[in-house]
Design a protein around this motif. Sequence first.
Motif, PDB file in Angstrom:
ATOM      1  N   UNK A  45      46.294  32.441  54.621  1.00  0.00           N
ATOM      2  CA  UNK A  45      46.669  32.363  53.200  1.00  0.00           C
ATOM      3  C   UNK A  45      46.854  33.762  52.610  1.00  0.00           C
ATOM      4  N   UNK A  46      45.938  34.676  52.961  1.00  0.00           N
ATOM      5  CA  UNK A  46      46.037  36.048  52.467  1.00  0.00           C
ATOM      6  C   UNK A  46      47.293  36.712  53.013  1.00  0.00           C
ATOM      7  N   UNK A  47      47.563  36.530  54.303  1.00  0.00           N
ATOM      8  CA  UNK A  47      48.751  37.134  54.916  1.00  0.00           C
ATOM      9  C   UNK A  47      50.028  36.599  54.267  1.00  0.00           C
ATOM     10  N   UNK A  48      50.065  35.287  53.990  1.00  0.00           N
ATOM     11  CA  UNK A  48      51.248  34.709  53.343  1.00  0.00           C
ATOM     12  C   UNK A  48      51.431  35.288  51.945  1.00  0.00           C
ATOM     13  N   UNK A  49      50.348  35.436  51.209  1.00  0.00           N
ATOM     14  CA  UNK A  49      50.441  36.008  49.858  1.00  0.00           C
ATOM     15  C   UNK A  49      50.918  37.454  49.916  1.00  0.00           C
ATOM     16  N   UNK A  50      50.401  38.221  50.866  1.00  0.00           N
ATOM     17  CA  UNK A  50      50.807  39.623  50.981  1.00  0.00           C
ATOM     18  C   UNK A  50      52.279  39.734  51.408  1.00  0.00           C
ATOM     19  N   UNK A  55      49.504  38.550  44.593  1.00  0.00           N
ATOM     20  CA  UNK A  55      48.107  38.962  44.742  1.00  0.00           C
ATOM     21  C   UNK A  55      47.401  38.074  45.755  1.00  0.00           C
ATOM     22  N   UNK A  56      46.541  38.671  46.550  1.00  0.00           N
ATOM     23  CA  UNK A  56      45.839  37.885  47.563  1.00  0.00           C
ATOM     24  C   UNK A  56      44.849  36.937  46.888  1.00  0.00           C
ATOM     25  N   UNK A  58      41.921  36.252  47.701  1.00  0.00           N
ATOM     26  CA  UNK A  58      40.526  36.694  47.771  1.00  0.00           C
ATOM     27  C   UNK A  58      40.323  38.071  47.148  1.00  0.00           C
ATOM     28  N   UNK A  59      41.366  38.664  46.605  1.00  0.00           N
ATOM     29  CA  UNK A  59      41.262  40.012  46.057  1.00  0.00           C
ATOM     30  C   UNK A  59      40.844  40.011  44.602  1.00  0.00           C
ATOM     31  N   UNK A  60      40.001  40.948  44.246  1.00  0.00           N
ATOM     32  CA  UNK A  60      39.636  41.171  42.855  1.00  0.00           C
ATOM     33  C   UNK A  60      39.110  42.587  42.721  1.00  0.00           C
ATOM     34  N   UNK A  61      39.159  43.110  41.514  1.00  0.00           N
ATOM     35  CA  UNK A  61      38.666  44.462  41.250  1.00  0.00           C
ATOM     36  C   UNK A  61      37.242  44.366  40.729  1.00  0.00           C
ATOM     37  N   UNK A  62      36.294  44.786  41.553  1.00  0.00           N
ATOM     38  CA  UNK A  62      34.882  44.759  41.146  1.00  0.00           C
ATOM     39  C   UNK A  62      34.704  45.703  39.963  1.00  0.00           C
ATOM     40  N   UNK A  63      33.937  45.267  38.980  1.00  0.00           N
ATOM     41  CA  UNK A  63      33.795  46.038  37.753  1.00  0.00           C
ATOM     42  C   UNK A  63      32.313  46.149  37.388  1.00  0.00           C
ATOM     43  N   UNK A 152      28.609  32.345  23.478  1.00  0.00           N
ATOM     44  CA  UNK A 152      30.054  32.112  23.373  1.00  0.00           C
ATOM     45  C   UNK A 152      30.823  33.433  23.412  1.00  0.00           C
ATOM     46  N   UNK A 153      30.254  34.496  22.896  1.00  0.00           N
ATOM     47  CA  UNK A 153      30.884  35.812  22.996  1.00  0.00           C
ATOM     48  C   UNK A 153      30.946  36.261  24.450  1.00  0.00           C
ATOM     49  N   UNK A 154      29.860  36.058  25.177  1.00  0.00           N
ATOM     50  CA  UNK A 154      29.853  36.405  26.605  1.00  0.00           C
ATOM     51  C   UNK A 154      30.856  35.540  27.375  1.00  0.00           C
ATOM     52  N   UNK A 155      30.956  34.267  27.023  1.00  0.00           N
ATOM     53  CA  UNK A 155      31.917  33.368  27.671  1.00  0.00           C
ATOM     54  C   UNK A 155      33.343  33.890  27.458  1.00  0.00           C
ATOM     55  N   UNK A 156      33.656  34.305  26.243  1.00  0.00           N
ATOM     56  CA  UNK A 156      34.983  34.838  25.941  1.00  0.00           C
ATOM     57  C   UNK A 156      35.253  36.123  26.722  1.00  0.00           C
ATOM     58  N   UNK A 157      34.246  36.982  26.809  1.00  0.00           N
ATOM     59  CA  UNK A 157      34.405  38.233  27.553  1.00  0.00           C
ATOM     60  C   UNK A 157      34.621  37.956  29.043  1.00  0.00           C
ATOM     61  N   UNK A 158      33.917  36.986  29.589  1.00  0.00           N
ATOM     62  CA  UNK A 158      34.106  36.655  31.006  1.00  0.00           C
ATOM     63  C   UNK A 158      35.464  35.990  31.249  1.00  0.00           C
ATOM     64  N   UNK A 159      35.974  35.231  30.283  1.00  0.00           N
ATOM     65  CA  UNK A 159      37.330  34.695  30.406  1.00  0.00           C
ATOM     66  C   UNK A 159      38.341  35.833  30.483  1.00  0.00           C
ATOM     67  N   UNK A 160      38.132  36.853  29.647  1.00  0.00           N
ATOM     68  CA  UNK A 160      38.993  38.031  29.670  1.00  0.00           C
ATOM     69  C   UNK A 160      38.945  38.683  31.054  1.00  0.00           C
ATOM     70  N   UNK A 161      37.754  38.797  31.630  1.00  0.00           N
ATOM     71  CA  UNK A 161      37.609  39.425  32.951  1.00  0.00           C
ATOM     72  C   UNK A 161      38.277  38.597  34.042  1.00  0.00           C
ATOM     73  N   UNK A 162      38.204  37.269  33.923  1.00  0.00           N
ATOM     74  CA  UNK A 162      38.840  36.411  34.926  1.00  0.00           C
ATOM     75  C   UNK A 162      40.354  36.587  34.910  1.00  0.00           C
ATOM     76  N   UNK A 163      40.939  36.685  33.729  1.00  0.00           N
ATOM     77  CA  UNK A 163      42.391  36.847  33.627  1.00  0.00           C
ATOM     78  C   UNK A 163      42.861  38.174  34.208  1.00  0.00           C
ATOM     79  N   UNK A 164      41.985  39.160  34.223  1.00  0.00           N
ATOM     80  CA  UNK A 164      42.336  40.480  34.748  1.00  0.00           C
ATOM     81  C   UNK A 164      41.844  40.692  36.171  1.00  0.00           C
ATOM     82  N   UNK A 165      41.435  39.613  36.827  1.00  0.00           N
ATOM     83  CA  UNK A 165      41.011  39.629  38.229  1.00  0.00           C
ATOM     84  C   UNK A 165      39.830  40.557  38.484  1.00  0.00           C
TER      85      UNK A 165
END
Length: 183
Positions: A45-50, A55-56, A58-63, A152-165
């Motif tokens: 799946x990763x090879x096909x995406x690449x 975007x792969x 399984x890829x994400x930017x650790x923050x 709910x503020x933390x939930x919104x912030x984590x939604x923001x993080x999910x959208x930005x991988x």
Amino acid sequence: NVERVRNVTIYKRGKTFFLYFRENGKSVRRRVDGNLAVARATASKVAAALDEHRPSPVGFDRMAMDQFLAGYLDYAANVQNLALRSLDRYRAALERFQEFVSSTSIKSIDQVSASTVEDFVKWLRSKTRSRNGHPNAKKEGYKTGGIQFILSTCRTAFNWAMKRRHLPPFCENPFAEFPIDQM
């Protein structure tokens, strides 16, 4: 024992399988939960995406937690253009989460889980604070509405993080799993 699926390498360290590949000029190593068959399927799946320049899966930017909170507050201020009072409330809520996280061993946002959220609620219930922030004012515990706002503020912030991988793929928002409205 090393295998390749096009441009993705599968290797085993101990009893765990890992994938290694390059995405956007960066080396990516990700652990695969499961056996060799799962690792091979994930690698294909990763090879096909690449190959398709997507975007792969399984890829994400650790923050780190500090970057995450500063990034979200910057987004709320400069992109959403929230009112100053709203930004102050968001900042105060996220500072409570940062205080909690600094007292634990959590270093990055991908380590936050549903059990972490439950521990955070317990931690909030044990804290007292003055409503106006003055050191000599009467100290009270957080009310349910205040805890709901923080969550709910933390939930919104984590939604923001999910959208930005910044969270692992197929990972749920840990604050969305918690029944905030039923408190």
